[in-house]
Design an enzyme around this catalytic site. Structure first.
Site, PDB file in Angstrom:
ATOM      1  N   CYS A 144       4.784  -6.636   5.810  1.00 44.71           N
ATOM      2  CA  CYS A 144       3.808  -5.765   6.469  1.00 44.71           C
ATOM      3  C   CYS A 144       2.829  -6.608   7.282  1.00 44.71           C
ATOM      4  O   CYS A 144       1.851  -6.107   7.811  1.00 44.71           O
ATOM      5  CB  CYS A 144       3.076  -4.909   5.443  1.00 44.71           C
ATOM      6  N   GLN A 174       5.367   3.297  -0.842  1.00 48.94           N
ATOM      7  CA  GLN A 174       5.251   3.267   0.620  1.00 48.94           C
ATOM      8  C   GLN A 174       4.608   4.555   1.124  1.00 48.94           C
ATOM      9  O   GLN A 174       4.956   5.639   0.656  1.00 48.94           O
ATOM     10  CB  GLN A 174       6.634   3.086   1.252  1.00 48.94           C
ATOM     11  N   CYS A 207      -7.900  14.063   8.516  1.00 48.35           N
ATOM     12  CA  CYS A 207      -7.366  12.920   9.249  1.00 48.35           C
ATOM     13  C   CYS A 207      -5.985  13.316   9.755  1.00 48.35           C
ATOM     14  O   CYS A 207      -5.170  13.856   9.005  1.00 48.35           O
ATOM     15  CB  CYS A 207      -7.277  11.737   8.295  1.00 48.35           C
ATOM     16  N   TYR A 260       8.728  -8.540  -5.697  1.00 47.80           N
ATOM     17  CA  TYR A 260       7.617  -7.650  -5.310  1.00 47.80           C
ATOM     18  C   TYR A 260       8.173  -6.220  -5.208  1.00 47.80           C
ATOM     19  O   TYR A 260       8.047  -5.559  -4.182  1.00 47.80           O
ATOM     20  CB  TYR A 260       7.003  -8.071  -3.966  1.00 47.80           C
ATOM     21  N   CYS A 284     -14.301   5.951  13.700  1.00 50.03           N
ATOM     22  CA  CYS A 284     -13.533   5.710  12.474  1.00 50.03           C
ATOM     23  C   CYS A 284     -12.759   4.411  12.586  1.00 50.03           C
ATOM     24  O   CYS A 284     -12.138   4.131  13.601  1.00 50.03           O
ATOM     25  CB  CYS A 284     -12.572   6.871  12.224  1.00 50.03           C
ATOM     26  N   CYS A 305      -7.927   3.908  12.523  1.00 50.73           N
ATOM     27  CA  CYS A 305      -6.954   3.718  13.604  1.00 50.73           C
ATOM     28  C   CYS A 305      -7.565   2.831  14.681  1.00 50.73           C
ATOM     29  O   CYS A 305      -8.735   2.948  14.984  1.00 50.73           O
ATOM     30  CB  CYS A 305      -6.608   5.052  14.256  1.00 50.73           C
ATOM     31  N   CYS A 325      -7.649  12.781  17.726  1.00 53.49           N
ATOM     32  CA  CYS A 325      -8.567  12.851  16.590  1.00 53.49           C
ATOM     33  C   CYS A 325     -10.004  12.779  17.085  1.00 53.49           C
ATOM     34  O   CYS A 325     -10.338  11.938  17.916  1.00 53.49           O
ATOM     35  CB  CYS A 325      -8.284  11.702  15.638  1.00 53.49           C
TER      36      CYS A 325
HETATM   37  N1  SAH Z   1       9.037  -3.216  -2.545  1.00 52.11           N
HETATM   38  C1  SAH Z   1       8.102  -2.199  -2.959  1.00 52.11           C
HETATM   39  C2  SAH Z   1       6.643  -2.670  -3.032  1.00 52.11           C
HETATM   40  C3  SAH Z   1       6.140  -3.548  -1.934  1.00 52.11           C
HETATM   41  S1  SAH Z   1       4.383  -3.782  -1.898  1.00 52.11           S
HETATM   42  C4  SAH Z   1       8.226  -0.978  -2.088  1.00 52.11           C
HETATM   43  O1  SAH Z   1       8.805  -1.059  -1.016  1.00 52.11           O
HETATM   44  O2  SAH Z   1       7.769   0.069  -2.485  1.00 52.11           O
HETATM   45  C5  SAH Z   1       4.128  -5.299  -2.676  1.00 52.11           C
HETATM   46  C6  SAH Z   1       4.197  -5.232  -4.187  1.00 52.11           C
HETATM   47  O3  SAH Z   1       4.031  -6.568  -4.658  1.00 52.11           O
HETATM   48  C7  SAH Z   1       3.131  -4.411  -4.868  1.00 52.11           C
HETATM   49  O4  SAH Z   1       3.749  -3.500  -5.740  1.00 52.11           O
HETATM   50  C8  SAH Z   1       2.297  -5.442  -5.644  1.00 52.11           C
HETATM   51  O5  SAH Z   1       1.798  -4.943  -6.864  1.00 52.11           O
HETATM   52  C9  SAH Z   1       3.289  -6.542  -5.876  1.00 52.11           C
HETATM   53  N2  SAH Z   1       2.779  -7.905  -6.065  1.00 52.11           N
HETATM   54  C10 SAH Z   1       1.680  -8.485  -5.551  1.00 52.11           C
HETATM   55  N3  SAH Z   1       1.619  -9.786  -5.874  1.00 52.11           N
HETATM   56  C11 SAH Z   1       2.735 -10.064  -6.599  1.00 52.11           C
HETATM   57  C12 SAH Z   1       3.254 -11.253  -7.205  1.00 52.11           C
HETATM   58  N4  SAH Z   1       2.619 -12.415  -7.105  1.00 52.11           N
HETATM   59  N5  SAH Z   1       4.431 -11.174  -7.856  1.00 52.11           N
HETATM   60  C13 SAH Z   1       5.092  -9.978  -7.942  1.00 52.11           C
HETATM   61  N6  SAH Z   1       4.642  -8.838  -7.406  1.00 52.11           N
HETATM   62  C14 SAH Z   1       3.485  -8.868  -6.738  1.00 52.11           C
END
Ligand code: SAH
Length: 452
Positions: free
Chosen positions: A409, A283, A160, A312, A78, A81, A72
């Site tokens: 993550c 994702q 990018c 989540y 930038c 990365c 890149c």
């Molecule tokens: N499991 C999903 C999303 C993971 S990202 C996937 O793989 O696609 C994390 C997610 O947690 C996001 O969607 C965000 O909005 C949510 N989030 C953040 N804080 C939270 C909380 N306190 N309770 C529930 N969800 C939450």
């Protein structure tokens, strides 16, 4: 004594988790941006603290064996990365080490049952989502690009190498339109100007494109002209505006204005179809996401009758993946639009054994347990970088959940939470890294915790 502005010759011995090189002058560590393990370099001290300092790479005397020429052109300035100059093989090793070290140091594990990290065959153009900040160059022309490391000045890059080729085409149309019609770019310092960001999403399987223009206002002058030009691009499916009039770093506001086409795009992970709205989390690397979810499913060890919580859950990606093999899945997510998507996603896939709740995981799970008691066979958590709230972990332990699949993550907060769960008698059975973000220092992991 190390002097500021002095130049020293050092060998880089190690790297920080942020991807900066570490070398020593008579035992005094210097952190050097852009330096790699193995480099012999002349380094100018730019900041000297009592026990460590920061240096700038002045001249490379002997390049590291892991060095490659970045593909890149914006790799240096930038901030997107951090590992462009590191061979891909070495990036994978770096990430595996980072995860292991976090679990040893922060999680206080004696030994980490690490499986070999899952890398990409082709580590370029993997992102299905891009968010370009829009600004103005010295000549007054609108530009799109990325922020320079640790600043908010825009480095113009329309292509990018982590993103899809379509991004450039879309940005050219938008920037051309802005110039022609005198539509202004947002100015962060003053809070003036209109166009803040362009969000682009691309369905890898379907080829569907979503463009969402983030405005410091509610209306885009001559918006119909822009829509007319954008919809001619192959795959264009959804065009919208997002209103963000707050003086904040947060990219998206909460208000949407749909201009043309659908309010979502569709994509697949494995055989499961997903509807994705502008405000929902999805994702960014679909190729690796599939491999990660397959691991999560394997770790969950489902045989068909289990009760599973997916905390989540976003738009229900993991939930619906698991539902194919479970008795019942409960998903919890804080963003209401994402849960709306999750419910629709369950429906379009003919999945009837998934139920979704809007709310905070740390409130919904304890409240459910208070009311209904019972347990779950498996809890999957996939929290944002800050990790899980204690109330979530406490409730999982009180429910005596047998298996916890922790998708993360940020391996530092994962390690912290793992350390906490060990006090409740949970043990790390397996640890898997997955490279979802090649060329950056980020690494996704999935960890299996079992109750002893
Ligand atoms: N499991 C999903 C999303 C993971 S990202 C996937 O793989 O696609 C994390 C997610 O947690 C996001 O969607 C965000 O909005 C949510 N989030 C953040 N804080 C939270 C909380 N306190 N309770 C529930 N969800 C939450």
């Amino acid at each position: 004594m190390i002097q500021k502005n002095e130049i020293y010759q050092i060998r880089i011995e190690d790297m920080t988790t942020e991807g900066d090189g570490i070398g020593k002058v008579d035992g005094y560590p210097l952190f050097v941006k852009g330096a790699l393990t193995g480099d012999l370099a002349e380094v100018k001290v730019i900041k000297a603290k009592k026990t460590y300092g920061y240096g700038r790479l002045v001249r490379l005397l002997e390049p590291s064996a892991f060095r490659v020429t970045p593909e890149c052109e914006a790799a240096g300035p930038c901030g997107g990365c951090q590992l462009q100059a590191m061979s891909y093989e070495e990036q994978l090793r770096f990430k595996e080490n980072k995860v292991r070290n976090n679990l040893l140091r922060i999680g206080k594990l004696e030994e980490v049952p690490m499986l070999p990290i899952i890398g990409m065959e082709d580590p370029f153009r993997y992102r299905n989502k891009a968010q370009f900040p829009i600004g103005t160059d010295k000549e007054g022309n609108p530009v799109a690009g990325f922020y320079a490391g640790r600043t908010h000045s825009i480095i113009p890059v329309r292509d990018c190498l982590l993103g899809v080729k379509e991004n450039q085409k879309i940005l050219d149309v938008i920037l051309g339109f802005m110039k022609e019609y005198g539509v202004t770019a947002y100015e962060e310092e003053k809070g003036t100007g209109l166009v803040r960001h362009v969000l682009i999403r691309y369905g890898f399987r379907t080829g569907e494109i979503m463009v969402c223009i983030v405005l410091n206002g509610k209306r885009l002058p001559h918006g119909e002209v822009l829509v007319d030009r954008l919809r001619k691009i192959d795959g264009m499916t959804s065009i919208s505006l997002n209103v963000n009039q707050k003086r904040t770093n947060v990219i998206l506001g909460t208000e949407m204005v749909y201009l043309w086409g659908a309010e979502f795009i569709t994509d697949f992970i494995g055989d499961v179809e997903f509807r994705i709205s502008p405000l929902s989390f999805y994702q960014v690397n679909p190729v690796q996401t599939r491999k990660l979810y397959e691991k999560a499913l394997e770790f969950a060890g489902l045989t068909g009758g289990e009760t599973v919580w997916d905390l989540y859950c976003g738009i229900g990606t993991i939930s619906l993946f698991l539902a194919q093999k479970a008795g019942k899945v409960y998903g919890v997510e804080i963003v209401p639009e994402a849960i709306e998507d999750a419910r629709i996603n369950a429906k379009i896939n003919g999945i009837g054994n998934a139920e979704f709740f809007v709310g905070k995981a740390e409130e919904v799970l304890p409240a459910y347990y208070e009311r209904n008691g019972g347990t779950a066979d498996v809890v999957v958590v996939d929290p944002p970088r800050k990790g899980c709230d204690r109330a979530v972990l406490d409730t999982i332990a009180r429910m005596k959940v047998g298996r916890v699949v922790y998708v993360s993550c940020d391996s530092a907060t994962l390690a912290r939470d793992v350390g906490y769960m060990r006090e409740y008698g949970y043990q790390v059975e397996r640890m898997q890294g997955c490279d979802m973000f090649p060329f950056t220092v980020h690494v996704e992991t999935v960890c299996l915790l079992c109750r002893k």
